[in-house]
Scaffold this motif. Structure first.
Motif, PDB file in Angstrom:
ATOM      1  N   ILE A  61       0.844  -1.207   0.000  1.00 60.13           N
ATOM      2  CA  ILE A  61       0.000   0.000   0.000  1.00 60.13           C
ATOM      3  C   ILE A  61       0.874   1.251   0.000  1.00 60.13           C
ATOM      4  N   GLU A  62       1.913   1.259   0.817  1.00 61.11           N
ATOM      5  CA  GLU A  62       2.817   2.422   0.871  1.00 61.11           C
ATOM      6  C   GLU A  62       3.520   2.645  -0.470  1.00 61.11           C
ATOM      7  N   ILE A  63       3.944   1.583  -1.105  1.00 70.49           N
ATOM      8  CA  ILE A  63       4.589   1.707  -2.418  1.00 70.49           C
ATOM      9  C   ILE A  63       3.601   2.256  -3.438  1.00 70.49           C
ATOM     10  N   LEU A  64       2.375   1.762  -3.428  1.00 76.41           N
ATOM     11  CA  LEU A  64       1.351   2.268  -4.353  1.00 76.41           C
ATOM     12  C   LEU A  64       1.082   3.756  -4.106  1.00 76.41           C
ATOM     13  N   ILE A  65       1.008   4.146  -2.856  1.00 80.03           N
ATOM     14  CA  ILE A  65       0.805   5.565  -2.534  1.00 80.03           C
ATOM     15  C   ILE A  65       1.984   6.387  -3.037  1.00 80.03           C
ATOM     16  N   ALA A  66       3.207   5.910  -2.798  1.00 78.76           N
ATOM     17  CA  ALA A  66       4.404   6.648  -3.218  1.00 78.76           C
ATOM     18  C   ALA A  66       4.494   6.785  -4.737  1.00 78.76           C
ATOM     19  N   ARG A  68      -1.299  10.985   0.457  1.00 77.18           N
ATOM     20  CA  ARG A  68       0.158  10.834   0.369  1.00 77.18           C
ATOM     21  C   ARG A  68       0.837  11.190   1.694  1.00 77.18           C
ATOM     22  N   HIS A  69       0.461  12.304   2.263  1.00 76.02           N
ATOM     23  CA  HIS A  69       1.180  12.790   3.432  1.00 76.02           C
ATOM     24  C   HIS A  69       0.653  12.217   4.743  1.00 76.02           C
ATOM     25  N   THR A  70      -0.600  12.387   5.029  1.00 71.93           N
ATOM     26  CA  THR A  70      -1.127  11.993   6.337  1.00 71.93           C
ATOM     27  C   THR A  70      -1.361  10.490   6.445  1.00 71.93           C
ATOM     28  N   VAL A  71      -2.058   9.913   5.482  1.00 71.46           N
ATOM     29  CA  VAL A  71      -2.333   8.471   5.531  1.00 71.46           C
ATOM     30  C   VAL A  71      -1.025   7.684   5.409  1.00 71.46           C
ATOM     31  N   GLY A  72      -0.130   8.150   4.561  1.00 69.40           N
ATOM     32  CA  GLY A  72       1.170   7.491   4.419  1.00 69.40           C
ATOM     33  C   GLY A  72       1.951   7.483   5.726  1.00 69.40           C
ATOM     34  N   ILE A 100      14.356   7.084  -3.486  1.00 69.71           N
ATOM     35  CA  ILE A 100      13.883   6.138  -2.472  1.00 69.71           C
ATOM     36  C   ILE A 100      14.293   6.607  -1.076  1.00 69.71           C
ATOM     37  N   MET A 101      15.572   6.893  -0.896  1.00 66.86           N
ATOM     38  CA  MET A 101      16.043   7.355   0.416  1.00 66.86           C
ATOM     39  C   MET A 101      15.446   8.714   0.776  1.00 66.86           C
ATOM     40  N   TYR A 102      15.283   9.562  -0.221  1.00 69.66           N
ATOM     41  CA  TYR A 102      14.709  10.883   0.015  1.00 69.66           C
ATOM     42  C   TYR A 102      13.261  10.760   0.493  1.00 69.66           C
ATOM     43  N   THR A 103      12.532   9.798  -0.081  1.00 68.78           N
ATOM     44  CA  THR A 103      11.150   9.558   0.334  1.00 68.78           C
ATOM     45  C   THR A 103      11.106   8.976   1.743  1.00 68.78           C
ATOM     46  N   ILE A 104      12.011   8.047   2.049  1.00 69.46           N
ATOM     47  CA  ILE A 104      12.025   7.414   3.367  1.00 69.46           C
ATOM     48  C   ILE A 104      12.357   8.428   4.465  1.00 69.46           C
ATOM     49  N   LEU A 105      13.396   9.214   4.254  1.00 70.07           N
ATOM     50  CA  LEU A 105      13.814  10.171   5.279  1.00 70.07           C
ATOM     51  C   LEU A 105      12.993  11.451   5.271  1.00 70.07           C
ATOM     52  N   GLY A 106      12.403  11.772   4.145  1.00 75.10           N
ATOM     53  CA  GLY A 106      11.625  12.992   4.046  1.00 75.10           C
ATOM     54  C   GLY A 106      12.506  14.219   3.991  1.00 75.10           C
ATOM     55  N   SER A 107      11.863  15.355   3.806  1.00 73.92           N
ATOM     56  CA  SER A 107      12.657  16.572   3.650  1.00 73.92           C
ATOM     57  C   SER A 107      12.168  17.737   4.498  1.00 73.92           C
ATOM     58  N   THR A 108      10.919  17.688   4.955  1.00 73.15           N
ATOM     59  CA  THR A 108      10.400  18.811   5.729  1.00 73.15           C
ATOM     60  C   THR A 108       9.737  18.327   7.011  1.00 73.15           C
ATOM     61  N   PHE A 109      10.016  19.033   8.078  1.00 73.22           N
ATOM     62  CA  PHE A 109       9.415  18.735   9.379  1.00 73.22           C
ATOM     63  C   PHE A 109       7.966  19.194   9.379  1.00 73.22           C
ATOM     64  N   SER A 110       7.087  18.396   9.994  1.00 67.32           N
ATOM     65  CA  SER A 110       5.687  18.774  10.092  1.00 67.32           C
ATOM     66  C   SER A 110       5.081  18.221  11.378  1.00 67.32           C
ATOM     67  N   ILE A 111       4.412  19.090  12.084  1.00 66.38           N
ATOM     68  CA  ILE A 111       3.682  18.667  13.286  1.00 66.38           C
ATOM     69  C   ILE A 111       2.605  17.660  12.898  1.00 66.38           C
ATOM     70  N   ASN A 112       1.998  17.832  11.739  1.00 66.44           N
ATOM     71  CA  ASN A 112       0.965  16.902  11.279  1.00 66.44           C
ATOM     72  C   ASN A 112       1.505  15.487  11.141  1.00 66.44           C
ATOM     73  N   ASP A 113       2.775  15.353  10.745  1.00 59.30           N
ATOM     74  CA  ASP A 113       3.385  14.025  10.657  1.00 59.30           C
ATOM     75  C   ASP A 113       3.475  13.391  12.038  1.00 59.30           C
ATOM     76  N   LEU A 114       3.862  14.183  13.032  1.00 58.76           N
ATOM     77  CA  LEU A 114       3.942  13.670  14.394  1.00 58.76           C
ATOM     78  C   LEU A 114       2.572  13.202  14.881  1.00 58.76           C
ATOM     79  N   LEU A 115       1.540  13.960  14.552  1.00 61.48           N
ATOM     80  CA  LEU A 115       0.177  13.575  14.934  1.00 61.48           C
ATOM     81  C   LEU A 115      -0.251  12.289  14.233  1.00 61.48           C
ATOM     82  N   ALA A 116       0.124  12.146  12.957  1.00 60.61           N
ATOM     83  CA  ALA A 116      -0.195  10.924  12.218  1.00 60.61           C
ATOM     84  C   ALA A 116       0.518   9.722  12.844  1.00 60.61           C
TER      85      ALA A 116
END
Length: 150
Positions: A44-49, A58-62, A115-131
């Motif tokens: 599912i994560e690969i399909l979303i990506a 993409r962002h919250t559900v992922g 791939i690594m850029y997607t795994i590590l991400g690039s921007t901090f978000s409080i919403n990610d912490l909540l997810a």
């Protein structure tokens, strides 16, 4: 002094706060149901990506699913208490998210590796912490209420 020792020993902090499993209690044991859950969410994560480039899915559900993915992976191979595994996954997820504040992808020079850029991400978000928190809460709910694993 004797009274303080008695108070400390009678409270038995270790048994009341058993969050971290002792290394000698951890055993490697392959559990197929958790591994099937891991593979399913990985797909599912690969399909979303691949197919979703932006938005809530993409962002919250992922981010919600990624902590469940990591939990399933950990529980597939290591015998841990539910709460211990959940805390480990949450700490790893939060650590990666907070490292984004320091632009970890740029420091590691992985901006060109999608791939690594997607795994590590690039921007901090409080919403990610909540997810992540919601994903961990979901794990604990299902393990406790449905599977009775506490």
């Amino acid at each position: 002094m004797h009274g303080l020792f008695f108070l400390y020993s009678s409270l038995n902090f270790r048994s009341k706060l058993e969050l971290i499993t002792r290394p000698e209690d951890m055993t490697f044991h392959f559990k197929i149901p958790y591994f099937i859950g891991f593979v399913s969410i990985l797909i599912i994560e690969i399909l979303i990506a691949v197919y979703v480039s932006t938005g809530f899915l993409r962002h919250t559900v992922g981010d919600f699913l990624v902590v469940i993915l990591l939990y399933f992976l950990l529980m597939s191979f290591i015998e841990l208490k539910v709460i211990t595994a959940a805390v480990i996954v949450l700490l790893v997820s939060f650590s990666i998210e907070f490292l984004q504040l320091f632009n970890l992808a740029k420091i590691l020079k992985i901006e060109d590796n999608p791939i690594m850029y997607t795994i590590l991400g690039s921007t901090f978000s409080i919403n990610d912490l909540l997810a992540y928190l919601l994903g961990i809460a979901t794990i604990i709910f299902f393990e406790k209420k449905l599977l009775k694993k506490f």
